[in-house]
Design an enzyme around this catalytic site. Structure first.
Site: not given
Length: 706
Positions: A583, A596
């Protein structure tokens, strides 16, 4: 022998009057229907085996006069899936007129080109070498099939006498000869010398049956095959145990599968010494009966008899000389032993080629075995893709059935090696191979994609399948996985993928998934770590459980999945690819994203470390960094959408447009965009790229690598 439709025990009666009545008067449609239901029963004929035809009267496009046209399965087709596009339509009078210019057996091959001058339907499939076998027989509907039971008699030492006695002279016998124009003339001669017969047995090859309607032809074929099947059934074990009786016992089913899964990648690697191969494993009862028998050592080296069997399975299998319960915890020593067996096979095949080649023979092909037998465990097959390896396995099972039947009533006779070579290296077969379309970029590759029942994972699965790969689709959500599997089956067929439930945090689940992968495809070449979750909370609101869950799925999941894939890739010895879907959050710091983002950063750096260590084994590791891919994703679940919207001070419904507007390109990122990036790393276009990452985020300056 007359059999009612209720009396078939050995073949499936599939004729549906309701379907056929709608095709009444449409002989070509009835031909296709008959062909499809014949091909649906592997006891009647295997994939691509045999051919069917019908003759009709059509208007000549130049004279408008009625002319007789033969519609016959074209080159390379399969009767089970035959459509009008797979037929060749030819003028019967022109085909028969070729007899006047036929120059004899030495000039067989030149006749195939002349078939093109006989084409009536300009949309025809290329006529096959079997075309003249149908042309000289006067019947409206003809079946040429390769049923195991009939070939067992055709491949028996006393096959001609058995045929005469079993059918009271109603089935004629034509000795073995390679298919071609002369064989067509021999079929006509056999009919002329035996008027009123219902069919012809081709020695070592197959069966011809016929009638003047599609239904009568279908029934004739089934009745003849049923008679042969029943005759064999009554003779199994009558004079001696089947295949001489059992020599060794099989392992228990689960142990067989466990052993096969462990060894399959090693075998795949060795079988791929010239070209990467995809595998199939079977421990079907008929396979075990043969490979565990006393007669294995006698029959396996003899090879097959029917040309269709032989072309797909090679002259003989490789039989492994290892115990079924061999300890496979360390394959180092065993790999050396099996490598020696492979080399001996390659040398045998090279010797076979040199002894039987002609001056104009094509160059020697891949010398590796297609069929590999492990007594007590099962049978492996390796070929260029899943369908081809599966079909090779099916054909060798056909060959086993033929050998079993022939040995039950007489003695099995295989093709002489020179005849086998002449079929395998036939210039017409070589021409057919040369006409095959170019292989796709991911042909011969096997990929496993985690978290792939939807969203980005599913997009990668479909991209890989479209580019030729076999793909293992995995997901923790069983219901979603089943729905995806059903959709993929309809769209791409059973040979393109395998669906396996997988929890990346569960070691037993991972072990089962890798075993299923190796049993289905023989190994793996590409691992895509896509499984993941998102948790959006402030730093203070995060719990230890949040951190652990993200770390277990994203970081440890990537580690364990990659480790399992690397073990198989190293065993295969042909390198591989790992693609990690990380990501932009691994590069960019943002609010309410600490756990995250930290996990994604760990994924990124783990990828670099893996790339540095695995390069010596030619295993490349690369990363795709998506951002804000919401399409068909579970990312909205668990309050993620609400939390992200709150962090940005907007409403949830405005998130997609918000993400698009913050990019340089002002466009939303789609799942297909990520799939394209995941493809380019494994496509061969970036074969010397490892430890790299590719941002697919619409352009975020803050995420530019630096």
């Amino acid at each position: 022998m007359s059999i009612t439709t209720q009396n078939f025990k050995h073949v499936s009666y599939l004729w549906d009057d309701a379907v056929a009545s709608k095709l009444e008067g449409k002989e070509v449609d009835l031909l296709i229907y008959r062909s499809n239901i014949l091909g649906a029963d592997l006891r009647i004929t295997n994939y691509g085996g045999g051919n069917t035809s019908c003759k009709t009267y059509e208007a000549d496009p130049l004279t408008n006069e009625k002319v007789e046209v033969m519609w016959v399965k074209g080159s390379g087709g399969d009767i089970g899936t035959l459509t009008k596009a797979g037929l060749a339509g030819l003028y019967v009078d022109k085909l028969r007129a070729l007899k006047g210019i036929y120059r004899g057996l030495e000039f067989e091959d030149e006749m195939v080109e002349l078939f093109n001058h006989c084409i009536y339907d300009l949309k025809s499939k290329a006529p096959s070498i079997d075309t003249p076998l149908h042309a000289f027989l006067p019947f409206k509907h003809i079946d040429h099939l390769h049923p195991d039971a009939a070939i067992a008699i055709a491949a028996a030492k006393d096959g001609e006498q058995i045929t005469k006695d079993l059918w009271d002279g109603q089935i004629a016998w034509v000795p073995w000869q390679k298919p071609g124009f002369d064989l067509g003339l021999q079929l006509k001669q056999a009919l002329d010398e035996n008027p009123g017969i219902r069919g012809i047995m081709l020695g070592g090859h197959g069966l011809f049956t016929w009638a003047d309607t599609a239904y009568e032809c279908y029934i004739n074929s089934l009745e003849v095959i049923e008679t042969a099947s029943e005759y064999l059934a009554q003779n199994y074990g009558k004079t001696r145990p089947v295949f001489g009786g059992e020599k060794i016992q099989s392992l228990a089913p689960e142990q067989r599968k466990s052993q096969a899964a462990k060894l399959a990648p090693l075998l795949r690697g060795l079988a791929s010494s010239e070209n990467l191969m995809v595998g199939t494993f079977t421990d079907a009862p008929e396979v075990l009966q043969f490979i565990n028998s006393n007669d294995l050592s006698k029959l396996a080296p003899m090879g097959t008899s029917c040309p269709d069997h032989f072309l797909r399975t090679k002259i003989s299998p490789l039989v492994l000389d290892i115990s079924a319960d061999e300890d496979l915890s360390d394959l180092t020593a065993l790999k050396e032993k099996i490598s020696v067996a492979f080399q001996a096979y390659r040398e045998m095949y090279g010797d076979y080629y040199e002894k039987h080649k002609h001056a104009n023979s094509p160059a020697v092909r891949d010398a590796n075995p297609v069929i590999i037998i492990w007594p007590g465990v099962g049978m492996f097959s390796y070929a260029k893709n899943k369908q081809t390896s599966r079909v090779a396995s099916e054909f060798y099972i056909n060959a086993i059935n033929v050998m079993r039947g022939a040995e039950a009533v007489s003695k099995y006779v295989s093709l002489p090696l020179q005849e086998a070579f002449n079929i395998e290296y036939w210039l017409l077969e070589e021409a057919k191979l040369q006409r095959m379309p170019k292989e796709q970029p991911l042909s011969r590759k096997v990929a496993l994609v985690t978290g792939s029942a939807g969203g980005i994972g599913l997009a990668i699965v479909e991209k890989y399948i479209k580019e030729g790969a076999c793909v293992v689709v995995t997901d923790i959500d069983g219901d979603r996985l089943q729905q995806t599997s059903d959709a993929l089956l309809k769209k791409y067929g059973k040979d393109s993928f395998l669906a396996v439930k997988l929890d990346v945090t569960d070691g037993k689940s991972l072990e089962a998934a890798m075993e299923a992968t190796c049993l289905q495809f023989g190994g793996v070449d590409i691992m895509v770590n896509n499984a993941g979750i998102s948790i959006s909370k402030s730093f203070e609101d995060h719990t230890d459980q949040d951190w652990d869950r993200l770390n277990d799925i994203l970081v440890m999941g990537q580690y364990h999945i990659s480790k399992a894939g690397v073990k198989i890739m190293k065993l295969q010895g042909h390198g591989g690819d790992i693609v990690n879907i990380a990501s932009k959050n691994g590069l960019v710091a943002g609010a309410k994203n600490v756990a995250y983002g930290t996990a994604k950063a760990a994924q990124l750096h783990m990828s670099r470390l893996m790339a540095a260590e695995l390069a010596e084994d030619k295993i490349k590791v690369n990363v795709v960094n998506p951002d804000a891919v919401i399409e068909n994703s579970n990312i909205w679940e668990g309050g993620w959408g609400e939390n992200r919207a709150k962090a940005y001070g907007i409403e949830v419904k405005d998130l997609p447009q918000f993400y698009a507007n913050r990019t340089l390109l002002k466009e939303s990122v789609k799942t297909s965009d990520i799939a394209d990036a995941a493809f380019v790393f494994v496509s061969g276009q970036l074969g010397k790229t490892t430890g790299n990452m590719l941002n697919v985020d619409g352009g975020l300056a803050a995420a530019f690598p630096r």
